[in-house]
Design a protein around this motif. Sequence first.
Motif, short mmCIF file in Angstrom:
data_model
loop_
_atom_site.label_atom_id
_atom_site.label_comp_id
_atom_site.label_asym_id
_atom_site.label_seq_id
_atom_site.Cartn_x
_atom_site.Cartn_y
_atom_site.Cartn_z
N SER A 72 -0.99 84.46 -23.57
CA SER A 72 -0.65 83.20 -22.89
C SER A 72 -1.94 82.59 -22.44
CB SER A 72 0.07 83.81 -21.68
OG SER A 72 -0.59 84.29 -20.92
N ARG A 73 -1.82 81.21 -22.05
CA ARG A 73 -3.19 80.65 -21.52
C ARG A 73 -2.71 80.26 -20.29
NH1 ARG A 73 -5.13 76.14 -25.65
NH2 ARG A 73 -6.07 75.66 -23.99
N PRO A 74 -2.95 81.05 -18.91
CA PRO A 74 -2.89 80.55 -17.70
C PRO A 74 -3.81 79.17 -17.04
CG PRO A 74 -3.95 82.98 -17.97
CD PRO A 74 -3.74 82.26 -19.37
N ARG A 75 -4.78 79.17 -17.80
CA ARG A 75 -5.72 78.18 -17.59
C ARG A 75 -6.31 77.58 -18.72
NH1 ARG A 75 -3.83 79.53 -13.38
NH2 ARG A 75 -4.55 79.83 -11.48
N PRO A 76 -6.84 76.44 -18.51
CA PRO A 76 -7.12 75.57 -19.87
C PRO A 76 -8.33 76.37 -20.61
CG PRO A 76 -7.19 74.13 -18.06
CD PRO A 76 -6.97 75.46 -17.54
N GLY A 77 -9.31 77.24 -20.22
CA GLY A 77 -10.35 77.91 -20.85
C GLY A 77 -10.05 79.18 -20.88
N LEU A 78 -8.78 79.95 -20.53
CA LEU A 78 -8.61 81.14 -20.43
C LEU A 78 -7.25 81.57 -21.20
CD1 LEU A 78 -9.01 83.96 -18.77
CD2 LEU A 78 -7.49 83.11 -16.92
N MET A 79 -7.53 82.89 -21.94
CA MET A 79 -6.35 83.49 -22.46
C MET A 79 -6.06 84.68 -21.85
SD MET A 79 -7.25 82.72 -26.60
CE MET A 79 -5.85 83.95 -26.82
N HIS A 80 -4.87 85.31 -21.99
CA HIS A 80 -4.59 86.41 -21.26
C HIS A 80 -3.74 87.14 -22.23
CE1 HIS A 80 -1.93 89.34 -18.99
NE2 HIS A 80 -3.02 89.64 -18.48
N CYS A 81 -4.32 88.05 -22.65
CA CYS A 81 -3.60 89.27 -23.55
C CYS A 81 -2.94 90.50 -23.16
CB CYS A 81 -4.50 89.53 -24.83
SG CYS A 81 -3.62 90.63 -26.14
N ASP A 82 -1.71 90.55 -22.97
CA ASP A 82 -1.16 91.69 -22.30
C ASP A 82 -0.69 92.58 -23.38
OD1 ASP A 82 0.69 93.62 -21.26
OD2 ASP A 82 1.72 92.21 -19.98
N ALA A 83 -1.39 93.90 -23.57
CA ALA A 83 -1.01 94.88 -24.57
C ALA A 83 0.19 95.40 -24.73
CB ALA A 83 -2.35 95.50 -24.97
N GLY A 84 0.86 95.27 -23.48
CA GLY A 84 1.90 96.09 -23.18
C GLY A 84 1.94 97.72 -23.38
N HIS A 85 0.75 98.19 -22.88
CA HIS A 85 0.49 99.73 -22.93
C HIS A 85 0.27 100.19 -24.37
CE1 HIS A 85 1.48 99.58 -18.70
NE2 HIS A 85 2.64 99.30 -18.99
N GLY A 86 -0.32 99.16 -25.23
CA GLY A 86 -0.33 99.48 -26.53
C GLY A 86 -2.07 99.70 -26.82
N PHE A 87 -2.01 99.56 -28.27
CA PHE A 87 -3.54 99.96 -28.68
C PHE A 87 -4.35 98.59 -28.59
CE2 PHE A 87 -1.84 103.53 -31.14
CZ PHE A 87 -3.01 104.43 -31.01
#
Length: 236
Positions: A72-87
Amino acid sequence: MIERLSLSDVCALAQDCLTRAGAPDAVAQAVSAEVAAAEAAGERQHGIEALLRDIRLMRYGRIEAGARPQVSRPRPGLMHCDAGHGFAAAALEGAVGALHDLARQQGIALLRLDRASDPGAMIGVSGALARYGLAVLAFGAVGAGRIAHPDIAAPATLRHPPRDVLAMLLPQPMGGQPADGPLDGPVSHGAWIVALDPAAAGDRMLAADIWSVVPAAPPAREIAFSSELLEQLVTA
């Protein structure tokens, strides 16, 4: 007894072990490539030793090998990657393209990785972004950080990653280091990646003279393993 394997053999062995342990093919490919890159860089703690640990964590149910990362992109220059407890390697591989595009658009972009396996050396994502022409700083909760640049042959190790400075600006928890045991909860490591477009913003902030850098050694073509270590891996 010592056995020597080529990098392609290391990658194939790691992929086979992950597949037999239940990892999907795409995940096994991403993780095995990171394992081979770490071994080539002489960082066994992020290579076969990390693979042995993570296969155990899969068996314990603490790594969800089939997790579907959410970006997701919670801010214009910020990405968030939720790995879901994966690799971590698989989640980051899936986010490289979007991070590259964002850095080109903004001049600089941040990626926050959460709820992942130990991200280790992050050689794959750092090297890929550098090949796209970006300067990169990657670091996890502990251990050395990684710096990559189009003018550097391979991602190099930072002796003193700027965790304390960035923690003041980005106070989100970095994620702990869950014990390597069967009774703890799902893995939940975190990491930050800064990607900078030198053409758009200049790259003084990632200049090698700001932080002490361990020069990257030429990647090894053959890796020496003890027979005991290989036996542990194939029977994991």
